[in-house]
Motif scaffolding. Structure first.
Motif, PDB file in Angstrom:
ATOM      1  N   GLU A 189       0.834  -1.198   0.000  1.00 40.08           N
ATOM      2  CA  GLU A 189       0.000   0.000   0.000  1.00 40.08           C
ATOM      3  C   GLU A 189       0.871   1.250   0.000  1.00 40.08           C
ATOM      4  N   GLY A 190       1.991   1.202   0.778  1.00 39.55           N
ATOM      5  CA  GLY A 190       2.899   2.336   0.808  1.00 39.55           C
ATOM      6  C   GLY A 190       3.506   2.600  -0.546  1.00 39.55           C
ATOM      7  N   HIS A 191       3.814   1.536  -1.296  1.00 37.32           N
ATOM      8  CA  HIS A 191       4.390   1.689  -2.652  1.00 37.32           C
ATOM      9  C   HIS A 191       3.390   2.379  -3.561  1.00 37.32           C
ATOM     10  N   GLU A 192       2.128   1.951  -3.519  1.00 38.01           N
ATOM     11  CA  GLU A 192       1.106   2.564  -4.381  1.00 38.01           C
ATOM     12  C   GLU A 192       0.949   4.036  -4.041  1.00 38.01           C
ATOM     13  N   GLU A 193       1.037   4.375  -2.711  1.00 38.06           N
ATOM     14  CA  GLU A 193       0.867   5.758  -2.308  1.00 38.06           C
ATOM     15  C   GLU A 193       2.010   6.614  -2.841  1.00 38.06           C
ATOM     16  N   SER A 194       3.273   6.064  -2.760  1.00 32.65           N
ATOM     17  CA  SER A 194       4.422   6.822  -3.240  1.00 32.65           C
ATOM     18  C   SER A 194       4.358   7.045  -4.740  1.00 32.65           C
ATOM     19  N   VAL A 195       3.892   6.039  -5.470  1.00 33.50           N
ATOM     20  CA  VAL A 195       3.728   6.194  -6.916  1.00 33.50           C
ATOM     21  C   VAL A 195       2.717   7.288  -7.215  1.00 33.50           C
ATOM     22  N   THR A 196       1.623   7.299  -6.461  1.00 28.22           N
ATOM     23  CA  THR A 196       0.576   8.293  -6.666  1.00 28.22           C
ATOM     24  C   THR A 196       1.118   9.693  -6.396  1.00 28.22           C
ATOM     25  N   LYS A 197       1.868   9.876  -5.309  1.00 29.68           N
ATOM     26  CA  LYS A 197       2.454  11.177  -5.007  1.00 29.68           C
ATOM     27  C   LYS A 197       3.427  11.609  -6.094  1.00 29.68           C
ATOM     28  N   HIS A 198       4.202  10.658  -6.572  1.00 28.73           N
ATOM     29  CA  HIS A 198       5.165  10.946  -7.645  1.00 28.73           C
ATOM     30  C   HIS A 198       4.444  11.451  -8.882  1.00 28.73           C
ATOM     31  N   GLU A 199       3.366  10.783  -9.245  1.00 31.10           N
ATOM     32  CA  GLU A 199       2.608  11.196 -10.426  1.00 31.10           C
ATOM     33  C   GLU A 199       1.932  12.549 -10.206  1.00 31.10           C
ATOM     34  N   GLN A 200       1.470  12.790  -8.986  1.00 28.87           N
ATOM     35  CA  GLN A 200       0.867  14.093  -8.691  1.00 28.87           C
ATOM     36  C   GLN A 200       1.885  15.209  -8.863  1.00 28.87           C
ATOM     37  N   LEU A 201       3.104  14.951  -8.419  1.00 38.28           N
ATOM     38  CA  LEU A 201       4.164  15.949  -8.571  1.00 38.28           C
ATOM     39  C   LEU A 201       4.465  16.216 -10.046  1.00 38.28           C
TER      40      LEU A 201
ATOM     41  N   LYS B 148       9.987  29.227 -12.259  1.00 40.46           N
ATOM     42  CA  LYS B 148      11.100  28.653 -11.513  1.00 40.46           C
ATOM     43  C   LYS B 148      10.565  27.601 -10.539  1.00 40.46           C
ATOM     44  N   ILE B 149      11.301  26.497 -10.390  1.00 43.68           N
ATOM     45  CA  ILE B 149      10.862  25.388  -9.557  1.00 43.68           C
ATOM     46  C   ILE B 149      11.847  25.180  -8.422  1.00 43.68           C
ATOM     47  N   SER B 150      11.322  25.185  -7.198  1.00 40.21           N
ATOM     48  CA  SER B 150      12.133  24.923  -6.011  1.00 40.21           C
ATOM     49  C   SER B 150      11.689  23.600  -5.405  1.00 40.21           C
ATOM     50  N   VAL B 151      12.650  22.719  -5.168  1.00 39.75           N
ATOM     51  CA  VAL B 151      12.327  21.423  -4.572  1.00 39.75           C
ATOM     52  C   VAL B 151      11.664  21.612  -3.214  1.00 39.75           C
ATOM     53  N   ARG B 152      12.176  22.554  -2.433  1.00 39.44           N
ATOM     54  CA  ARG B 152      11.619  22.779  -1.095  1.00 39.44           C
ATOM     55  C   ARG B 152      10.182  23.271  -1.162  1.00 39.44           C
ATOM     56  N   LYS B 153       9.920  24.244  -2.038  1.00 37.41           N
ATOM     57  CA  LYS B 153       8.554  24.762  -2.162  1.00 37.41           C
ATOM     58  C   LYS B 153       7.612  23.710  -2.734  1.00 37.41           C
ATOM     59  N   LEU B 154       8.123  22.920  -3.674  1.00 31.83           N
ATOM     60  CA  LEU B 154       7.314  21.864  -4.279  1.00 31.83           C
ATOM     61  C   LEU B 154       6.905  20.844  -3.218  1.00 31.83           C
ATOM     62  N   ALA B 155       7.855  20.450  -2.379  1.00 31.56           N
ATOM     63  CA  ALA B 155       7.567  19.480  -1.318  1.00 31.56           C
ATOM     64  C   ALA B 155       6.564  20.042  -0.321  1.00 31.56           C
ATOM     65  N   LYS B 156       6.717  21.316   0.023  1.00 34.57           N
ATOM     66  CA  LYS B 156       5.829  21.931   1.001  1.00 34.57           C
ATOM     67  C   LYS B 156       4.419  22.098   0.468  1.00 34.57           C
ATOM     68  N   SER B 157       4.291  22.525  -0.796  1.00 31.53           N
ATOM     69  CA  SER B 157       2.954  22.787  -1.359  1.00 31.53           C
ATOM     70  C   SER B 157       2.144  21.512  -1.569  1.00 31.53           C
ATOM     71  N   LEU B 158       2.827  20.383  -1.845  1.00 26.14           N
ATOM     72  CA  LEU B 158       2.104  19.129  -2.079  1.00 26.14           C
ATOM     73  C   LEU B 158       2.211  18.152  -0.911  1.00 26.14           C
ATOM     74  N   GLY B 159       2.854  18.579   0.162  1.00 28.18           N
ATOM     75  CA  GLY B 159       2.902  17.765   1.361  1.00 28.18           C
ATOM     76  C   GLY B 159       3.680  16.474   1.214  1.00 28.18           C
ATOM     77  N   VAL B 160       4.837  16.531   0.530  1.00 32.76           N
ATOM     78  CA  VAL B 160       5.682  15.339   0.366  1.00 32.76           C
ATOM     79  C   VAL B 160       7.083  15.658   0.875  1.00 32.76           C
ATOM     80  N   SER B 161       7.904  14.626   0.967  1.00 35.90           N
ATOM     81  CA  SER B 161       9.278  14.847   1.403  1.00 35.90           C
ATOM     82  C   SER B 161      10.081  15.513   0.288  1.00 35.90           C
ATOM     83  N   GLU B 162      11.176  16.173   0.661  1.00 33.19           N
ATOM     84  CA  GLU B 162      12.022  16.824  -0.341  1.00 33.19           C
ATOM     85  C   GLU B 162      12.684  15.796  -1.261  1.00 33.19           C
ATOM     86  N   GLY B 163      12.939  14.591  -0.732  1.00 36.55           N
ATOM     87  CA  GLY B 163      13.504  13.527  -1.572  1.00 36.55           C
ATOM     88  C   GLY B 163      12.552  13.116  -2.674  1.00 36.55           C
TER      89      GLY B 163
END
Length: 444
Positions: free
Chosen positions: A2-14, A26-41
């Motif tokens: 289930e965790g794998h499916e969730e990570s794939v979904t977040k990846h696709e959302q990004l 301009k794209i910032s990894v930090r802002k992108l992670a914060k706005s979509l609620g995911v880790s910076e990695g």
């Protein structure tokens, strides 16, 4: 799972979020992670994939920027924007002209009066910190690339902005810059020659498919309309879940569902897969049909063995547009026949083919034996082949500038495969042998 499916979904959302950004954002990894609620990695991985897809680029002193994906193979020419990326430069002025293409570049290593004869509209002048030359080039419709990390005057920058002709600065010296541009042009020609799956599916009007809820009657009707025997089967989200062919439905009645008789977990390819790779997959797996999917396994198109072979043969009839290392090595070998008409090849071991010890590199040697075997198989069998197995036996070393002869001997041939023994000799002494097995693309 289930965790794998969730990570794939977040990846696709990004990725979808990045694709939806306005060009130039301009794209910032930090802002992108914060706005979509995911880790910076997770955000960083999505940005890197977007970069691989060609929808973002990272520019020095600017950062990561959303860009429009460039169509493939639209031009052999470089734009001024391409030059900026190649030479790791930055734009001093005339940024509005970065999309313009250039047809030649001129190295400014002469007096200004002599230089003027070589500069014309659409060219790029590569020069050092000579401001009078910068102005001359811009006035004659050329862009300017300043080497050595030098800048230019405010007046020259204003002139570049007014004429929409880029003036670029690079920290590299003139020789390095010229070499970098030359290599980029060379690589572009090679890439243009490599045909991808997307090059042949782009011309196909529509993709024929069946739903998992379809029945045998639907298959029969689609087969009758299209004349095809293989179809991809998709679920409600258009994801490929299987393939169905004529042999799968031979003994079934019209109202039966295709769900239980389809071949699940089919082998697929992507749009960026090369045709050579697609052909090899078909040979090794013994299949004639490949669905083409996107990164979410959603159906995009399909290719058949016949389409792949035809495109590869058409490509061979096109003029050579650049040479790989393999071609450059093989260009030094001549093809001849003995009194019995048997094919053999002879050439010289050049310094570029050597290892650190001054003898021929084992990698180069294997490449030469492979090329000889493929040419001999085509000469005898008349078809297209891919290497299935190659076993080399190294007997004695070959030095630089030694003349060598490569002679292929056919051991066995059939419609589907052939086996050869390939012998390399120097002054009638055997230096290496190889046994090669090839499979035919046409009949496998």
């Amino acid at each position: 799972m289930e965790g794998h499916e969730e990570s794939v979904t977040k990846h696709e959302q990004l990725l979808q979020h990045i694709e939806g950004l306005k060009i130039g954002t301009k794209i910032s990894v930090r802002k992108l992670a914060k706005s979509l609620g995911v880790s910076e990695g997770t955000a960083y991985r999505a940005v890197k994939e977007a970069e691989n897809l060609g929808i973002v680029i990272t520019k020095e002193r600017i950062g990561t920027v959303r860009v429009e994906k460039k169509p493939r193979n639209i031009s052999d020419q470089l734009s001024f924007g391409d030059v900026v990326e190649i030479v790791e430069g930055h734009v001093l002025g005339g940024a509005e002209g970065l999309d313009k293409t250039l047809h030649k570049y001129v190295i400014g290593a002469m007096k200004i009066d002599a230089m003027a004869r070589y500069i014309d509209a659409g060219s790029l002048l590569i020069v050092g910190n000579r401001e009078n030359t910068h102005s001359l080039a811009l006035e004659q419709g050329a862009g300017v690339l300043i080497t050595g990390g030098f800048g230019t005057s405010r007046e020259v920058k204003a002139l570049a902005d007014r004429l929409s002709l880029p003036i670029i600065s690079s920290r590299h010296d003139t020789f390095t810059v010229a070499s970098m541009i030359n290599r980029a042009l060379f690589d572009r020609l090679i890439k243009k020659k490599i045909i991808l799956v997307e090059d042949i599916v782009a011309t196909k009007p529509r993709v024929n498919m069946l739903k998992v809820t379809s029945n045998i009657s639907d298959y029969d009707q689609l087969s009758l309309e299209t004349g095809q025997q293989h179809f991809p089967v998709v679920d409600e989200w258009n994801r490929v879940i299987g393939i169905i062919s004529r042999k799968d439905v031979e003994e079934l009645s019209g109202d039966q569902s295709i769900e239980k008789c389809l071949t699940r977990h089919p082998i697929t390819v992507g749009l960026q897969t090369s045709l050579a790779s697609a052909a090899q997959i078909m040979v090794w797996e013994g299949i004639d049909f490949l669905p083409v999917v996107d990164r979410n396994r959603k159906l995009v198109s399909s290719v058949t063995r016949r389409e792949v072979l035809q495109a590869m043969r058409d490509a061979r009839n096109q003029p050579q547009l650049g040479e790989t290392f393999e071609h450059l090595m093989w260009n030094g070998f001549a093809e001849e026949r003995d009194e019995q008409g048997k094919l053999f090849f002879h050439g010289m071991v050049t310094p570029q083919m050597s290892s650190d010890l001054g003898t021929i590199s084992h990698g180069v040697l294997t490449s030469l034996m492979t090329q000889a075997g493929l040419r001999a198989a085509k000469d005898i069998g008349g078809g297209d082949y891919v290497v299935d197995n190659l076993t080399n036996f190294f007997i004695r070393p070959v030095q630089i500038e030694n003349p060598i002869v490569i002679t292929p001997f056919m051991l066995e041939i059939s419609r589907r495969a052939c086996k050869l023994e390939i012998v390399m000799t120097h002054q009638d002494h055997i230096v290496t042998k190889a046994v090669m097995t090839l499979q035919s693309i046409d009949h496998a």
